[in-house]
Each structure stands twice: as structure tokens, then as C-alpha cells.
Design an enzyme around this catalytic site. Structure first.
Site, short mmCIF file in Angstrom:
data_model
loop_
_atom_site.label_atom_id
_atom_site.label_comp_id
_atom_site.label_asym_id
_atom_site.label_seq_id
_atom_site.Cartn_x
_atom_site.Cartn_y
_atom_site.Cartn_z
CB SER A 135 -0.21 -4.57 -8.41
OG SER A 135 -0.21 -4.71 -7.02
CE LYS A 161 2.30 -2.35 -6.18
NZ LYS A 161 2.06 -0.90 -6.14
CE LYS A 163 -0.58 -3.95 -3.35
NZ LYS A 163 -0.33 -2.57 -2.93
CG ASP A 189 2.92 -1.68 -2.13
OD1 ASP A 189 1.96 -1.27 -2.81
OD2 ASP A 189 3.27 -1.14 -1.07
CD GLU A 214 4.60 0.94 -3.79
OE1 GLU A 214 4.67 -0.11 -4.49
OE2 GLU A 214 3.69 1.75 -3.92
CG ASP A 239 1.92 4.38 -2.48
OD1 ASP A 239 1.39 3.27 -2.67
OD2 ASP A 239 1.29 5.45 -2.63
CE LYS A 263 -0.57 4.15 -5.55
NZ LYS A 263 -1.09 3.51 -4.33
N GLY A 291 -0.70 2.80 -9.27
CA GLY A 291 -2.09 2.62 -9.70
C GLY A 291 -3.04 2.49 -8.53
O1 LIG Z 1 -2.61 -1.88 -10.60
C1 LIG Z 1 -3.22 -1.07 -9.89
O2 LIG Z 1 -3.88 -0.10 -10.32
C2 LIG Z 1 -3.14 -1.25 -8.38
C3 LIG Z 1 -1.71 -1.19 -7.95
C4 LIG Z 1 -1.64 -1.36 -6.47
O3 LIG Z 1 -1.21 -2.36 -5.99
N1 LIG Z 1 -2.14 -0.34 -5.74
C5 LIG Z 1 -2.14 -0.46 -4.30
C6 LIG Z 1 -1.06 0.37 -3.72
O4 LIG Z 1 -0.99 0.44 -2.49
O5 LIG Z 1 -0.22 0.85 -4.47
C7 LIG Z 1 -3.50 -0.18 -3.80
C8 LIG Z 1 -4.37 -1.22 -3.80
C9 LIG Z 1 -5.69 -1.04 -3.39
C10 LIG Z 1 -6.10 0.22 -2.99
C11 LIG Z 1 -5.22 1.28 -3.01
C12 LIG Z 1 -3.89 1.07 -3.42
#
Ligand SMILES: O=C(O)CCC(=O)N[C@@H](C(=O)O)c1ccccc1
Length: 368
Positions: A135, A161, A163, A189, A214, A239, A263, A291
Site C-alpha cells: 500500500s 495499491k 491511496k 483505495d 476500494e 472495506d 480485514k 492490512g
Molecule cells: O499494509 C498495510 O497493512 C496497510 C494497508 C492499508 O493501506 N490500510 C489502510 C486501509 O484503509 O486499508 C489503513 C491505513 C491506516 C489505518 C487503517 C487502514
């Protein structure tokens, strides 16, 4: 197993680099780790709630509070407790899925260690390695983004991925596609940053062959996602909206998503996560493991889950060094773009005591 006590460990791990999403920028990962002691074993769980209620309504200290005041006394009242019983015993308390998930995970770890069974075996894994996706946060410039993506592709990551948020969507997607070509598995995402009126901006991403978009809209806007799915070509993945198997089945039936990010912390635990996997598999809906910047404890459990047959898309299962200079367990390292599924009893990993001490900010023992 009879619960004899629970330790809550508040930890703070510095991130290797700031991680910016549409709801803020993180420079550390505050988490609550849960160690349960039973008459036979001990087990570890990780509560994935962030320090502040920005991703979801839960936050680290709210999880500690609800575990201490309500969940441990309820589990202690049971003559014996198995991981399978946790959701039923705690159902009397509404919500707090991440707190419930962390406690259930710790009890499942203790139970499986007792029986010499791995998470992967217990959950029904069919593979011994899983492809690793990474990510990438929102960056200050396109050049910084391209440098970061190039580095991750060099390391062997199988999926990127990005953001996104309004104003940072078309340009970064177009730049990555133009620089790295159409072979790279690329998805975005939004963390619920868009409105249905932004449909044209999201449809503008269609020519770039994204694997999915996402959570473009708000977590409660299921019908909005169903409408959006008619306005964009790229598959919609949910998500934040998918908090249970019921929510997943409803969202799929309403056409709100074509892919599901599972998740375990968000849905109340690994056993509910498996139920969502099974429901999606029977409906032909691909899933992948999301994640929450987990330490090696949560990462081990996520990798085991991602080895189930319906997890056909690379998850947010990056190496430990994507976020942490030092993990609290033996670090997960990429091997040709994959992570190995731990084979030992339970999680297959435990915290390394001196590394755990280094990141511990508070520890409390809840006697039973
Ligand atoms: O690689 C990882 O564990 C993070 C993946 C990721 O981008 N998580 C995001 C999400 O919204 O999915 C997230 C980021 C920060 C806090 C919560 C969620």
C-alpha cells in the site's frame, strides 16, 4: 480452556516513513497487544484499532477499556472457553469488533498451540506462500510517488495499491501506468473520501485498467456504491462497509461491490473472516486480505488467512520492513514477491521479549 488472566500491552512502533491516507497521516503505529493465559497455554492477539477513531469508531484505548471492563469478566465467567465460543459470549455487547477480534485471536492462538495446530491448518489454508501487495500513501509529488512505486516493484511486490482522494487520483494513476506499464497489478483505495457526485472523476480512472477501486464512498452508503457500480467500469471493492458476513452478503446482493477486502479486525475476528471468505467463494466474489499496519503477530495471522482458496487477489501483506525498521517478531521478508505462511503451532510467531519491551508504553495485567 479456562482463562486465568489477560495482559494488555500498549505498544508504539515508529513507522519507517509517514503514511498518509485520506483521513490523516500516521508516523507511528499505536496498538494494543493481548496476551491471554489459560490453565494450559498462553496466546497472543493484536487489536488493530488505530490510536484515533479515524478509520473506524474504535481506537486503541477504547479497545483496552472495553476488554478490561466487559469482555474479560464475561469470558472469565464461562467455565471453559474456546475461540469458537468468544463471539457468542461477547454478542451481548454491541460492536467493538476490533477488540473482540484481538481477544478471540489470542484465545485461538493459545488453543492451537495447545493442540500443535497452525492458524493456516485451522482456517483451511491450501497454500504455503501468498503473493505480497503493498500500500502506497498519498505523496507530496508525482515524482516522489514514482520513486516509491519503482522501489517497491524492484523489491518484487506483486500488487501496488495507491491511496487516493479528490485531487490526488487521476494524475498519480496515469503517472504510474505511463512509467511502469499495464502489466503492474494496480488498484486504488479512497477510504470513503468521495461522493456519488464524484462519479465522473472515478470513471476517469477506467482507461487505466485498475484491478479495483476500494471504498470510494462512505461506509454506510451501500446503495450509493450500487449506483456508482453502474457509472464506472472498474470493479468496486468494499472495506469499511463490510463489518460482518451479513454485511458482505447484503452488499454483494445489492450490487454494491464485486470484490471484498477482508480485514479480520474489522469484522470481529478470523473466524468471521473465514465465514465471509466462504460466503464470497460460494458467490464467485474474489476476496483479498486487507492490512492495518499489523506487527508480525497480526501479519502472521493475516498471511495464514490469505492462504485460503478464495483469496485470489494479492493482499496488503507486505514485508515487515515496509513499515517497521524492527518488528516485534522475526520479520516477514519477501521471497520472490511472496510471504511464507507460518507453519508452527498457533500463529507460528511470538514477540521477541527485548524487542517487545522496547516498544511497550504501558502494560496491564487483568486477573481472572
Ligand atoms: O499494509 C498495510 O497493512 C496497510 C494497508 C492499508 O493501506 N490500510 C489502510 C486501509 O484503509 O486499508 C489503513 C491505513 C491506516 C489505518 C487503517 C487502514
Amino acid at each position: 480452556m479456562k482463562l486465568t488472566g489477560v495482559e494488555l500491552r500498549h505498544v508504539t512502533l515508529p513507522l519507517i516513513s509517514p503514511f498518509r491516507t485520506s483521513f490523516g497521516t500516521a508516523t507511528t503505529r499505536d496498538a494494543v497487544l493481548i496476551r491471554v493465559e489459560t490453565t494450559e497455554q498462553q496466546g497472543w492477539g493484536e487489536c488493530v484499532a488505530m490510536a484515533e477513531p479515524r478509520y473506524s469508531s474504535e481506537y486503541a484505548s477504547s479497545c483496552a477499556e472495553v476488554i478490561r471492563r466487559f469482555f474479560v469478566p464475561a469470558l472469565a465467567a464461562a467455565k471453559s472457553v474456546r475461540a469458537d465460543d468468544v463471539a457468542g459470549i461477547l454478542a451481548v455487547f454491541r460492536g467493538h469488533r476490533m477488540a473482540k477480534a484481538g481477544l478471540e485471536m489470542a484465545l485461538l492462538d493459545a488453543e492451537l498451540r495447545e493442540h500443535g495446530q497452525s492458524f493456516a491448518e485451522a482456517l483451511g489454508a491450501t497454500r504455503d506462500r501468498v503473493p505480497s501487495g503493498v500500500s502506497v500513501g498519498i505523496m507530496d509529488s508525482t515524482q516522489a510517488l514514482l520513486d516509491t512505486v519503482g522501489d517497491y516493484l524492484e523489491q518484487g511486490y506483486r500488487r501496488i495499491k495507491l491511496k487516493i482522494e479528490p485531487g490526488w487520483d487521476l494524475a498519480p494513476v496515469r503517472a504510474v501506468r505511463e512509467r511502469f506499464g499495464s502489466e503492474v497489478v494496480l488498484q486504488v483505495d479512497a477510504n470513503a473520501a468521495y461522493q456519488i457526485s464524484d462519479a465522473p472523476a472515478l470513471a476517469a480512472l477506467d482507461p487505466y485498467e485498475l484491478a479495483l477501486i476500494e471504498q470510494p464512498l462512505g461506509e454506510e452508503d451501500i446503495l450509493g456504491h450500487a449506483d456508482l457500480a453502474q457509472l464506472v467500469q472498474t470493479p468496486i471493492c468494499l472495506d469499511e462497509s463490510i463489518t460482518s458476513v451479513q454485511a458482505a452478503v447484503d452488499a454483494i446482493r445489492l450490487g454494491a461491490c464485486q470484490i471484498v477486502n477482508i480485514k479480520p479486525g474489522r469484522v470481529g475476528g478470523y473466524l468471521e473472516a473465514r465465514r465471509i471468505h466462504d460466503a464470497c467463494l460460494s458467490r464467485g466474489v474474489p476476496v483479498w486480505c486487507g492490512g492495518m499496519l499489523e506487527t508480525g503477530l497480526g501479519r502472521a495471522a493475516n498471511v495464514a488467512l490469505a492462504a485460503l482458496p478464495g483469496f485470489t487477489l494479492p493482499g496488503d501483506l507486505s514485508a515487515s520492513d515496509r513499515y517497521y525498521r524492527t518488528d516485534i517478531t522475526v520479520p516477514f521478508r519477501l521471497d520472490d514477491g511472496n510471504l511464507p505462511v507460518p507453519g508452527g503451532p498457533g500463529l507460528g510467531v511470538t514477540p521477541i521479549p527485548e524487542l517487545l519491551e522496547e516498544v511497550t508504553t504501558a502494560s496491564e495485567w487483568i486477573p481472572v
